[in-house]
Write a protein that holds these residues in place. Structure first.
Motif, PDB file in Angstrom:
ATOM      1  N   ARG A 183       2.304  -9.585  -1.246  1.00  0.00           N
ATOM      2  CA  ARG A 183       2.395  -8.577  -2.180  1.00  0.00           C
ATOM      3  C   ARG A 183       3.258  -7.375  -1.761  1.00  0.00           C
TER       4      ARG A 183
ATOM      5  N   GLU B 160     -11.615 -10.711  -4.695  1.00  0.00           N
ATOM      6  CA  GLU B 160      -9.987 -10.613  -4.578  1.00  0.00           C
ATOM      7  C   GLU B 160      -9.622 -11.747  -3.654  1.00  0.00           C
TER       8      GLU B 160
ATOM      9  N   ASP C  33     -10.736  -0.974   4.336  1.00  0.00           N
ATOM     10  CA  ASP C  33      -9.886  -2.167   4.179  1.00  0.00           C
ATOM     11  C   ASP C  33      -9.095  -2.097   4.953  1.00  0.00           C
TER      12      ASP C  33
ATOM     13  N   LYS D  71      -2.270  -1.780   6.425  1.00  0.00           N
ATOM     14  CA  LYS D  71      -2.948  -0.929   6.735  1.00  0.00           C
ATOM     15  C   LYS D  71      -3.649  -0.707   8.352  1.00  0.00           C
TER      16      LYS D  71
ATOM     17  N   ARG E  45     -15.387   2.239  -1.218  1.00  0.00           N
ATOM     18  CA  ARG E  45     -15.381   0.903  -0.701  1.00  0.00           C
ATOM     19  C   ARG E  45     -15.235   1.004   0.761  1.00  0.00           C
TER      20      ARG E  45
ATOM     21  N   GLY F 101     -10.459  -7.207  -7.649  1.00  0.00           N
ATOM     22  CA  GLY F 101      -9.089  -6.679  -7.127  1.00  0.00           C
ATOM     23  C   GLY F 101      -7.834  -7.593  -7.050  1.00  0.00           C
ATOM     24  N   THR F 102      -7.085  -7.337  -8.333  1.00  0.00           N
ATOM     25  CA  THR F 102      -6.089  -8.463  -8.824  1.00  0.00           C
ATOM     26  C   THR F 102      -4.812  -8.210  -7.585  1.00  0.00           C
ATOM     27  N   ASN F 103      -4.780  -7.067  -7.093  1.00  0.00           N
ATOM     28  CA  ASN F 103      -3.612  -7.023  -6.151  1.00  0.00           C
ATOM     29  C   ASN F 103      -3.712  -7.899  -5.114  1.00  0.00           C
ATOM     30  N   ASP F 104      -4.693  -8.318  -4.510  1.00  0.00           N
ATOM     31  CA  ASP F 104      -4.804  -9.267  -3.562  1.00  0.00           C
ATOM     32  C   ASP F 104      -5.343 -10.618  -4.279  1.00  0.00           C
TER      33      ASP F 104
ATOM     34  N   ARG G 103     -10.469   4.209  -1.744  1.00  0.00           N
ATOM     35  CA  ARG G 103     -10.058   3.484  -0.731  1.00  0.00           C
ATOM     36  C   ARG G 103     -10.221   4.422   0.601  1.00  0.00           C
TER      37      ARG G 103
ATOM     38  N   HIS H 258       0.739  -1.237   0.217  1.00  0.00           N
ATOM     39  CA  HIS H 258       0.005   0.024   0.295  1.00  0.00           C
ATOM     40  C   HIS H 258       0.999   1.243   0.000  1.00  0.00           C
TER      41      HIS H 258
HETATM   42  C1  PEP Z   1      -6.806  -5.002  -4.645  1.00  0.00           C
HETATM   43  O1  PEP Z   1      -6.675  -5.749  -3.865  1.00  0.00           O
HETATM   44  O2  PEP Z   1      -6.641  -5.238  -6.157  1.00  0.00           O
HETATM   45  C2  PEP Z   1      -7.312  -3.742  -4.433  1.00  0.00           C
HETATM   46  C3  PEP Z   1      -7.744  -2.943  -5.359  1.00  0.00           C
HETATM   47  O3  PEP Z   1      -7.449  -3.445  -3.222  1.00  0.00           O
HETATM   48  P1  PEP Z   1      -6.080  -3.050  -2.277  1.00  0.00           P
HETATM   49  O4  PEP Z   1      -5.087  -2.800  -3.335  1.00  0.00           O
HETATM   50  O5  PEP Z   1      -6.637  -1.800  -1.783  1.00  0.00           O
HETATM   51  O6  PEP Z   1      -5.926  -4.114  -1.375  1.00  0.00           O
END
Ligand code: PEP
Ligand code: MG
Length: 577
Positions: A464, A430, A334, A339, A331, A451-454, A295, A188
Motif C-alpha cells: 500500500r 483486513e 496497530d 508504524k 482500536r 479495513g480495506t486499506n489492508d 488509531r 500511514h
Molecule cells: C485499514 O487497513 O483499512 C485500516 C483502517 O487500518 P490502517 O489504515 O490503520 O491499517
C-alpha cells in the motif's frame, strides 16, 4: 522555469507556498547557486568544513581504537581517507568555482554521483559515503536535522520521504502542504496528512535535485498535481480553483446538523476516523455520529518514551468525554510495518507488512497490551466505548486477544475499578483469511469493521505504500467487491453490525456501492463526512442496490470504477467534482 509533476493525491486541498526542501537525510539544502563574488568566501567555508570533519573523524578513530581496538578504529580511518581523497576535494571545488554551486549543494551532487558509480560496481562503501555527506552537511549548515515541529513560517514541505512519526509532528499552521518523491496511496503518512488536513501528494518520483528552498510551489491534493515555480497565469488559475472549492465546502457544511438519511428514509451512521485526541473536534464540527476508528498507535509514534497506563487513559478519556455519549471505537495498537516505535527486540524484518505487526505484536508484548486494555476498560466507564482488534488472521488470534481482555477485566473487578462489563468487542476484517472464515468469526464478535486499506494490499499482493504498484492498489477490483459482499452477508445472517473504515469509504465513488451491498455504517476521515453525507441524503437504497448488483458483474477494476463514477454523476449531479 515552471514544471509540473504528477503524483498520487492522498489528502485533498490546494496549497500554494514557498518550498522547504529536505534531502534524504532530512536536511534542508539552501539555495544552490551563490553569486560570483561570493565564490572565494564559499570555497573557504568548504575548506573549513573539510578540515573540521577530518579532525572529527581522526578524534573518533583515536577514541574508538583506544576503547575497542584498532580493528574498529579502522572504520573511521577509512572515512578519513575518502574525505582526504584529492579527487573528492577537486570535484567539490570545481562545482563551487565553475558552476557557482553552494558548498552544500556541491556536496550532495558529488556524493550522488559517487554513489551511482559505487552502486554500479556493487561496492559496500555506499554507507560510508553517505556518512561523510551527513557530517559535511551538518558542519556546513551549522545545525542538526531540520526540526519540523519548530517551523515558524508557512512552507510547502518537499521531501524524499516522510515517516508517519515525522508527519505526525507537522504543525498544519505552518506546513501548508507536502510532497514526497516516494510513498503510496495507503501509506500511514498519507493517512496522517488527511488527519492533519494538510493537502498532500506522494510518489512523484525524483525531483528534489531540481528545486531549492524558497521556490513557489502549488500542491493539488485532489488531482495529485504539483507545480514547481508556477507562472502568473497558473497561479491565478489555482487561486480561483481554491476559492471555488472553499465555497462548495462551505455549502456542504450546512448539512452538519442533519442526519445521514437516504432519500427513501434509511438511516446511515457516519463515523469519524481519528489518530489524535484533538481530532475529535474535527468530527464534532462535521456532525459525526461517533468515532468509528481511533488509531491508538499514534500515541506511541509521537512519544519520546513508552506511554504508561495513565497516558493511555488520559487520551482515551478525552476522546470519550468530548464525544458526549456517542460511540467511540478504540482500536488496539496497530504498530509495526510502517508504524514502528522503539520496542524491545527490533527484528530486522524483511517483509514488515507480513511480519510482527499489529495484533501479533500486541500478543507478543503482553504487558504492553494489558496496559492499553486496562486504560480502554477504565475509559469505558465514562461513555459508549467499544474495543476492536486489528489484523486478525486466525480464530486463535482472536480468542487469544479476547482471553487477555477477559483476564484484564477480572483484574479490574478484583480491584473494584469501574468499567463496562458488556463492552462490545469487535475485530477488523483486513486479511483475506478472515473473510474466507468469516462465518466462524461472526459467532465470536459483537461487531466487524472492514479495513480495506489492508484488505486491498493483502488480497492483491500489493504494497500500500509503494508508488510503483499504485495501479494495482485498487478498491474497485472485483475481488475486493466480492470480499466485502461476503463479509456483509455473513454478518447480516447473524445480525452482527458491520462498519467499513478503510479509505475507500471516504471516496464518493464508492458510497452508492457500499450502501447497495448492505452497509449502514461508514467511518471516514472527518473532512470527508459532509460530502459522503450529501450522497447518502441524495440516493435511495433501491438505486444503490441496483448499482451494487451491476458492479458485481463487471470483470475489471477499470470498468467498475468508471461505472460507479457514471452512476454517481447521474444520481448526485450537483456533487463537488
Ligand atoms: C485499514 O487497513 O483499512 C485500516 C483502517 O487500518 P490502517 O489504515 O490503520 O491499517
Ligand atoms: Mg489496517
Amino acid at each position: 522555469m515552471m514544471r509540473k509533476l504528477q503524483g498520487i493525491a492522498v489528502s485533498p486541498g490546494l496549497a500554494i507556498g514557498e518550498a522547504l526542501v529536505l534531502d534524504i537525510e532530512g536536511f534542508s539544502i539552501p539555495r544552490r547557486l551563490v553569486t560570483r563574488d561570493a565564490v572565494q568566501q564559499e570555497l573557504d567555508r568548504l575548506h573549513k568544513a573539510l578540515a573540521d570533519v577530518g579532525e572529527e573523524l581522526a578524534r573518533n578513530r583515536d577514541a574508538v581504537s583506544r576503547e575497542l581496538g584498532a580493528k574498529y578504529g579502522a572504520i573511521f580511518e577509512a572515512h578519513l581517507q575518502i574525505l582526504q581523497d584529492s579527487g573528492l576535494r577537486n570535484d567539490l571545488e570545481e562545482l563551487v568555482r565553475q558552476k557557482n554551486y553552494s558548498p552544500e549543494y556541491a556536496v550532495s551532487r558529488v556524493v550522488r554521483r559517487y554513489a551511482e558509480l559505487l552502486q554500479k560496481v556493487r561496492s559496500r562503501n555506499l554507507a560510508d559515503l553517505f556518512d561523510i555527506e551527513k557530517r559535511l552537511l551538518r558542519n556546513l549548515l551549522g545545525r542538526p536535522r531540520e526540526d519540523l515541529s519548530n517551523l515558524r513560517t508557512p512552507v510547502v514541505l518537499l521531501a524524499h520521504n516522510l515517516a508517519p512519526s515525522d508527519a505526525a509532528n507537522l504543525d498544519p499552521n505552518y506546513v501548508k502542504g507536502f510532497v514526497t518523491e516516494v510513498g503510496g496511496p495507503g501509506s500511514h503518512t498519507a493517512i496522517i496528512a488527511g488527519a492533519l488536513e494538510i493537502p498532500a501528494v506522494v510518489g512523484t518520483g525524483p525531483f528534489l535535485q531540481e528545486i531549492t528552498s524558497g521556490t513557489k510551489v502549488i500542491v493539488d491534493g485532489h488531482e495529485g498535481i504539483v507545480v514547481l515555480d508556477p507562472d502568473d497565469e497558473t497561479r491565478t488559475r489555482f487561486e480561483r480553483e481554491a476559492a471555488a472549492r472553499r465555497f462548495r465546502a462551505a455549502r456542504l457544511e450546512t448539512l452538519r446538523d442533519l442526519p445521514a438519511v437516504t432519500a427513501c428514509g434509511t438511516r446511515v451512521e457516519l463515523f469519524g476516523n481519528i489518530e489524535f485526541p484533538d481530532e475529535v473536534q474535527h468530527c464534532a464540527d462535521r456532525g459525526a455520529d461517533g468515532i468509528g476508528l481511533y488509531r491508538t498507535e499514534f500515541l506511541y509514534l509521537g512519544a519520546q518514551r513508552e506511554p504508561d497506563e495513565e497516558d493511555h487513559f488520559r487520551a482515551y478519556s478525552k476522546v470519550v468525554q468530548s464525544m458526549g455519549g456517542k460511540p467511540v471505537t478504540i482500536r488496539t495498537f496497530d504498530l509495526g510495518a510502517d508504524k514502528v516505535p522503539h520496542l524491545p527486540d527490533p527484528e530486522d524484518e524483511r517483509n514488515p507488512f507480513l511480519g510482527l505487526r499489529s495484533i501479533r505484536l500486541s500478543l507478543r508484548h503482553v504487558p504492553m497490551f494489558r496496559r492499553q486494555l486496562r486504560a480502554i476498560l477504565r475509559a469505558s466507564a465514562l461513555g459508549d466505548v467499544r474495543v476492536m482488534f486489528p489484523l486478525i488472521s486466525t480464530i486463535l488470534e482472536l480468542r487469544h486477544a479476547k482471553m487477555i481482555l477477559a483476564d484484564v477485566m477480572e483484574d479490574l473487578e478484583e480491584h473494584h475499578v469501574p468499567f463496562n462489563r458488556n463492552l462490545p468487542v469487535g475485530m477488523m476484517v483486513e486479511v483475506p483469511s478472515a473473510v474466507i472464515l468469516i462465518d466462524l468469526f461472526v459467532d465470536e464478535v459483537d461487531f466487524l469493521s472492514i479495513g480495506t486499506n489492508d484488505l486491498i494490499q493483502y488480497t492483491l499482493a500489493v504494497d500500500r505504500s509503494n508508488k510503483d504498484v499504485v495501479g494495482l492498489y485498487n478498491a474497485s477490483d472485483p475481488a475486493i467487491l466480492k470480499l466485502i459482499q461476503m463479509t456483509i452477508e455473513a454478518a447480516r445472517r447473524k445480525s452482527v453490525p458491520t462498519n467499513l473504515c478503510g479509505q475507500m469509504s471516504a471516496s464518493p465513488t464508492y458510497t452508492m456501492l457500499l450502501l447497495g451491498l448492505g452497509l449502514r455504517q461508514l467511518s471516514v476521515p472527518p473532512s470527508a463526512i459532509p460530502e459522503i453525507k450529501k450522497i447518502c441524503r441524495s440516493v435511495t437504497i433501491e438505486q444503490c442496490e441496483a448499482v451494487a448488483r451491476r458492479a458485481l458483474t463487471l470483470e475489471t477494476a477499470r470498468d467498475v470504477k468508471s461505472y460507479l463514477r457514471g452512476e454517481l454523476k447521474k444520481c448526485v449531479p450537483d456533487l463537488v467534482p
